[in-house]
Design a protein around this motif. Structure first.
Motif, PDB file in Angstrom:
ATOM      1  N   UNK A  15       0.917  -1.129   0.175  1.00 49.17           N
ATOM      2  CA  UNK A  15       0.146   0.053  -0.107  1.00 49.17           C
ATOM      3  C   UNK A  15       0.811   1.183   0.026  1.00 49.17           C
ATOM      4  N   UNK A  16       1.931   1.267   0.834  1.00 44.77           N
ATOM      5  CA  UNK A  16       2.789   2.364   0.682  1.00 44.77           C
ATOM      6  C   UNK A  16       3.345   2.780  -0.445  1.00 44.77           C
ATOM      7  N   UNK A  17       4.001   1.654  -1.089  1.00 47.08           N
ATOM      8  CA  UNK A  17       4.444   1.684  -2.184  1.00 47.08           C
ATOM      9  C   UNK A  17       3.668   2.025  -3.730  1.00 47.08           C
ATOM     10  N   UNK A  18       2.268   1.581  -3.422  1.00 48.28           N
ATOM     11  CA  UNK A  18       1.327   2.262  -4.352  1.00 48.28           C
ATOM     12  C   UNK A  18       1.225   3.788  -4.147  1.00 48.28           C
ATOM     13  N   UNK A  19       1.173   4.239  -3.087  1.00 49.47           N
ATOM     14  CA  UNK A  19       0.955   5.791  -2.756  1.00 49.47           C
ATOM     15  C   UNK A  19       2.330   6.421  -3.118  1.00 49.47           C
ATOM     16  N   UNK A  20       3.548   5.829  -3.032  1.00 48.48           N
ATOM     17  CA  UNK A  20       4.839   6.643  -3.446  1.00 48.48           C
ATOM     18  C   UNK A  20       4.719   6.690  -5.030  1.00 48.48           C
ATOM     19  N   UNK A  21       4.044   5.450  -5.552  1.00 44.54           N
ATOM     20  CA  UNK A  21       4.380   5.480  -7.134  1.00 44.54           C
ATOM     21  C   UNK A  21       3.401   6.652  -7.649  1.00 44.54           C
ATOM     22  N   UNK A  22       2.302   6.787  -6.937  1.00 49.53           N
ATOM     23  CA  UNK A  22       1.254   7.729  -7.447  1.00 49.53           C
ATOM     24  C   UNK A  22       1.932   9.239  -7.341  1.00 49.53           C
ATOM     25  N   UNK A  23       2.527   9.346  -6.073  1.00 51.62           N
ATOM     26  CA  UNK A  23       3.235  10.554  -5.841  1.00 51.62           C
ATOM     27  C   UNK A  23       4.349  10.896  -6.664  1.00 51.62           C
ATOM     28  N   UNK A  24       4.987   9.783  -7.257  1.00 55.00           N
ATOM     29  CA  UNK A  24       5.965   9.919  -8.029  1.00 55.00           C
ATOM     30  C   UNK A  24       5.353  10.482  -9.517  1.00 55.00           C
ATOM     31  N   UNK A  25       3.919  10.225  -9.734  1.00 58.47           N
ATOM     32  CA  UNK A  25       3.244  10.690 -10.958  1.00 58.47           C
ATOM     33  C   UNK A  25       3.705   9.494 -12.238  1.00 58.47           C
ATOM     34  N   UNK A  26       3.671   8.241 -11.747  1.00 57.03           N
ATOM     35  CA  UNK A  26       3.807   7.281 -12.762  1.00 57.03           C
ATOM     36  C   UNK A  26       2.599   7.181 -13.723  1.00 57.03           C
ATOM     37  N   UNK A  27       2.780   6.978 -14.938  1.00 54.98           N
ATOM     38  CA  UNK A  27       1.690   7.067 -15.965  1.00 54.98           C
ATOM     39  C   UNK A  27       1.004   5.723 -15.889  1.00 54.98           C
ATOM     40  N   UNK A  28       1.494   4.647 -15.335  1.00 49.97           N
ATOM     41  CA  UNK A  28       0.607   3.546 -14.991  1.00 49.97           C
ATOM     42  C   UNK A  28       1.287   2.414 -13.995  1.00 49.97           C
ATOM     43  N   UNK A  29       0.564   1.505 -13.710  1.00 55.69           N
ATOM     44  CA  UNK A  29       1.385   0.677 -12.643  1.00 55.69           C
ATOM     45  C   UNK A  29       1.170  -1.033 -13.033  1.00 55.69           C
ATOM     46  N   UNK A  30       2.061  -1.674 -13.352  1.00 57.08           N
ATOM     47  CA  UNK A  30       1.986  -3.178 -13.340  1.00 57.08           C
ATOM     48  C   UNK A  30       2.439  -3.831 -12.048  1.00 57.08           C
ATOM     49  N   UNK A  31       1.704  -4.884 -11.489  1.00 54.85           N
ATOM     50  CA  UNK A  31       1.907  -5.365 -10.191  1.00 54.85           C
ATOM     51  C   UNK A  31       1.449  -6.848 -10.055  1.00 54.85           C
ATOM     52  N   UNK A  32       2.393  -7.552  -8.850  1.00 54.34           N
ATOM     53  CA  UNK A  32       2.073  -8.733  -8.426  1.00 54.34           C
ATOM     54  C   UNK A  32       1.542  -8.726  -7.085  1.00 54.34           C
ATOM     55  N   UNK A  33       0.264  -8.522  -6.808  1.00 53.61           N
ATOM     56  CA  UNK A  33      -0.197  -8.231  -5.516  1.00 53.61           C
ATOM     57  C   UNK A  33      -0.318  -8.996  -4.734  1.00 53.61           C
ATOM     58  N   UNK A  34      -0.051  -8.900  -3.385  1.00 55.99           N
ATOM     59  CA  UNK A  34      -0.140  -9.783  -2.082  1.00 55.99           C
ATOM     60  C   UNK A  34      -1.397  -9.552  -1.367  1.00 55.99           C
ATOM     61  N   UNK A  35      -2.399  -8.823  -1.677  1.00 50.86           N
ATOM     62  CA  UNK A  35      -3.651  -8.559  -1.129  1.00 50.86           C
ATOM     63  C   UNK A  35      -4.605  -9.617  -1.281  1.00 50.86           C
ATOM     64  N   UNK A  36      -5.427  -9.585  -0.371  1.00 48.70           N
ATOM     65  CA  UNK A  36      -6.773 -10.568  -0.434  1.00 48.70           C
ATOM     66  C   UNK A  36      -7.889 -10.217  -1.311  1.00 48.70           C
ATOM     67  N   UNK A  37      -7.783  -9.124  -1.549  1.00 52.59           N
ATOM     68  CA  UNK A  37      -8.886  -8.525  -2.408  1.00 52.59           C
ATOM     69  C   UNK A  37      -8.347  -6.977  -2.961  1.00 52.59           C
ATOM     70  N   UNK A  38      -9.398  -6.511  -3.634  1.00 56.09           N
ATOM     71  CA  UNK A  38      -8.814  -5.165  -4.398  1.00 56.09           C
ATOM     72  C   UNK A  38      -9.501  -4.030  -3.496  1.00 56.09           C
ATOM     73  N   UNK A  39     -10.097  -4.188  -2.343  1.00 55.77           N
ATOM     74  CA  UNK A  39     -10.551  -3.057  -1.637  1.00 55.77           C
ATOM     75  C   UNK A  39      -9.503  -2.023  -1.485  1.00 55.77           C
TER      76      UNK A  39
END
Length: 338
Positions: free
Chosen positions: A112-136
């Motif tokens: 979650x912290x990494x997602x916030x960091x990437x958004x703050x860095x103004x990336x154009x898009x994200x590719x990820x292998x998520x460890x979350x149980x759901x998308x909430x």
């Protein structure tokens, strides 16, 4: 003393032209604005001479794009994720994008912290292998306007595009191979967190194959290791499992880190592969060709996973109304001597 960053204004002053002209040339719009080829060459040569590096953040504010993609992998120390990172980076680079690589270490809070960091860095898009149980939590952090593609793992609600392999069928093929070679007592060693979709599908494939072969499924023959357990603890769990289940003639391991522990345990117990225990593992690596014995393993199509992940994301970046895609690729069972 820190050297001052070269700016567009510096290039313009050196050539006695306007900043606007320099900006248009450096952004590849010289021809569109009828700037002659000789002038464009002078601008590009001077930029190279002065070692001009564009300010990506400033450019992003002007153009709405930073030409940067965020990549979050679940565990960069795993050879699978290390290799897929290189593949994704190669395809992104060909399309003119830089990659910011992050590892969540299978930790929800860190992801979650990494997602916030990437958004703050103004990336154009994200590719990820998520460890979350759901998308909430992802939906809470990531705007619907942010292109996002999942690889290796997916969610039940199918909101985000994904690129995965048929983990269930791949595991079934491994168990079927065991059975065709006369094995009936087959064990399965997997890894937590157990909500991760590939691990769920690999376990499901193991159970389905055993049922289809009319073989007994004993819960005692299934070992689940904790991701956060230290390597030493995982090793002793594997060693204890093999020692207690000497009736097993074959074991399927859910990833390549587990099989290393199996080989070490077998060696220290004075037992031989495949004479005392046959082994097949998920996630082939080059080294498995040269182990003693060479390991049979399931290879994922890394090139296709990386290529498709980048392709889907680039398509989302170009088209706002792109439909969600779910690509499921086939694997290859490489039979060697284990």
């Amino acid at each position: 003393m820190k050297k001052r960053r070269v700016t567009i204004n510096d290039i313009a002053q050196e050539l006695n032209v306007s900043k606007t002209l320099v900006s248009m040339v450096l952004n590849g719009k010289g021809d569109d604005n009828a700037i002659n080829k000789e002038t464009q060459k002078k601008v590009l040569d001077k930029a190279k001479e002065l070692n001009y590096k564009p300010n990506q953040v400033a450019r992003g504010l002007r153009t709405g794009t930073t030409k940067t993609i965020g990549l979050i992998v679940a565990d960069i120390s795993n050879p699978f994720f290390a290799r897929i990172t290189r593949t994704i980076e190669n395809y992104a680079e060909k399309a003119g994008y830089n990659i910011i690589v992050c590892s969540s270490d299978e930790n929800d809070d860190k992801e979650n912290a990494l997602l916030r960091t990437l958004i703050n860095r103004q990336v154009d898009g994200i590719i990820m292998s998520s460890t979350q149980q759901d998308t909430s939590k992802i939906e809470e952090i990531v705007s619907d306007r942010m292109p996002l593609v999942l690889f290796d793992r997916k969610f039940e609600n199918a909101k985000y595009s994904s690129v995965t392999v048929d983990n269930c069928e791949a595991t079934r093929s491994a168990i079927d191979h065991f059975v065709s070679n006369g094995h009936k007592n087959i064990g399965f060693i997997t890894l937590a967190p157990s909500h991760i979709s590939p691990l769920i599908d690999r376990k499901r494939g193991f159970i389905q194959a055993m049922e289809e072969q009319n073989l007994t499924i004993d819960s005692e023959n299934i070992l689940e290791l904790g991701f956060y357990d230290l390597k030493d603890k995982q090793y002793y769990q594997i060693k204890d499992f093999i020692e207690k289940h000497q009736d097993l003639t074959a074991v399927f391991t859910a990833n390549n880190s587990i099989v290393v522990g199996c080989m070490e345990a077998m060696n220290n117990l004075g037992r031989s592969i495949p004479e005392d225990l046959s082994i097949i593992t998920f996630d082939d690596v080059e080294l498995f060709k040269y182990t003693n014995p060479p390991l049979s393993s399931i290879a994922q199509p890394l090139e296709d996973i990386g290529k498709n992940s980048v392709s889907i994301l680039l398509n989302q970046l170009k088209n706002d109304n792109t439909e969600t895609q779910h690509i499921v690729l086939n694997t290859t069972l490489n039979i060697r001597q284990s």
